[in-house]
Design an enzyme around this catalytic site. Sequence first.
Site, short mmCIF file in Angstrom:
data_model
loop_
_atom_site.label_atom_id
_atom_site.label_comp_id
_atom_site.label_asym_id
_atom_site.label_seq_id
_atom_site.Cartn_x
_atom_site.Cartn_y
_atom_site.Cartn_z
N TYR A 45 16.83 29.78 7.19
CA TYR A 45 15.63 30.49 7.66
C TYR A 45 15.57 30.54 9.18
CZ TYR A 45 13.54 30.29 2.98
OH TYR A 45 13.27 30.44 1.65
N LYS A 86 0.84 -1.21 0.00
CA LYS A 86 0.00 0.00 0.00
C LYS A 86 0.88 1.26 0.00
CE LYS A 86 -0.28 -0.27 5.03
NZ LYS A 86 -1.07 -0.77 6.16
#
Length: 345
Positions: free
Chosen positions: A236, A15
Amino acid sequence: MSTITAPSSCGAVVKADGYGLGLAKVGSALSKTGCTRFFVATIDEGITLRRSIGAGSKIYVLNVTMVGDAAAELDDHDLTPVLNSPFDIAVWGTHCRSFGGGRAILALDTGMQRLGLSPSEAQDLAGATDRLDGVTIDYVMSHLACAEDAEHPMNEEQRRRFDALRSNLPRAPASLANSGGVFLGSAFHYDLSRPGAALYGVSCSTSASKKMKQVVGLKGKILQVRVVDSESTVGYGATRSVQAGSRLATVAAGYADGYLRSLGNSGHGYAAGVKIPVVGRVSMDLITFDISNIPSGVLNQGDDVELIGTHQTLDDLAGEAGTIGYEILTSLGQRYERRYIGNGA
Ligand SMILES: *Cc1c(COP(=O)(O)O)cnc(C)c1O
């Protein structure tokens, strides 16, 4: 896996795009090694897998809404549903009876409260098994909540509930174990185990002796090597100071590639045999490593940094990110060049 569970057999859980590694490729490689039973999450995944492996193998769909065209779609692509509720049983049962019969897995809840018949619903079904007329039950299954912890009392409790619920239902083969369950011993194997994570090298058992072979590697390319002129901050938010003379490598991967932002100032990579720390925040497309401990000139623009590999394992990285290997793999982005090597690839 199937050697561990023998004589009981194994299906492969593929999956979430084969745990992020590419459903068609992973499915076809497993199929070539002799795997004949697969589990996917959705009908769409089932259709992709069916195209990749062709007819013959069983593809079980774990999560089906069973509304709209679901039953017809399953039939059209030779997909077998897991029936999780009385509603699923009613819709699929009606479908099977009008189209000459069909197959299913019947799911029982033994302690997760997500999907599967509750004990009272299973009891109701036991008293009205004609609701399953026309449906061949390939397996009765349940799912373990704590299988990675071999000492957890929940494992034995769920196994006991599973046996109790099954004993009232028509006899059918049984399936309980996921990857962690495979390592709980033969009492948990029943007729079919359903490993996913273990196939992809994700650790699935707290037992140290159950280390998985690393089958996934991830490298990032260095875009720049920089020498810091004077004391400064990186990235950042200016979350990390670096001294003059520090050497930094900026690597072309970021959180958009599934290199999780939580690895900022906490993750590590490996280069030239040295463990190197992530400094500053992870950006969308860039990561900065401090490579001051690697002699100048060894790493250059265009060289690789190991992000996941034999030194910096998937589980190491997951730990540093505060998550599990499952999430790291299923987050891997589409920008990576993917190379499949070895048998069946
Ligand atoms: C995902 C899943 C598995 C596989 O679990 P792993 O821990 O990856 O081995 C097995 N059974 C069900 C029902 C699942 O949803």
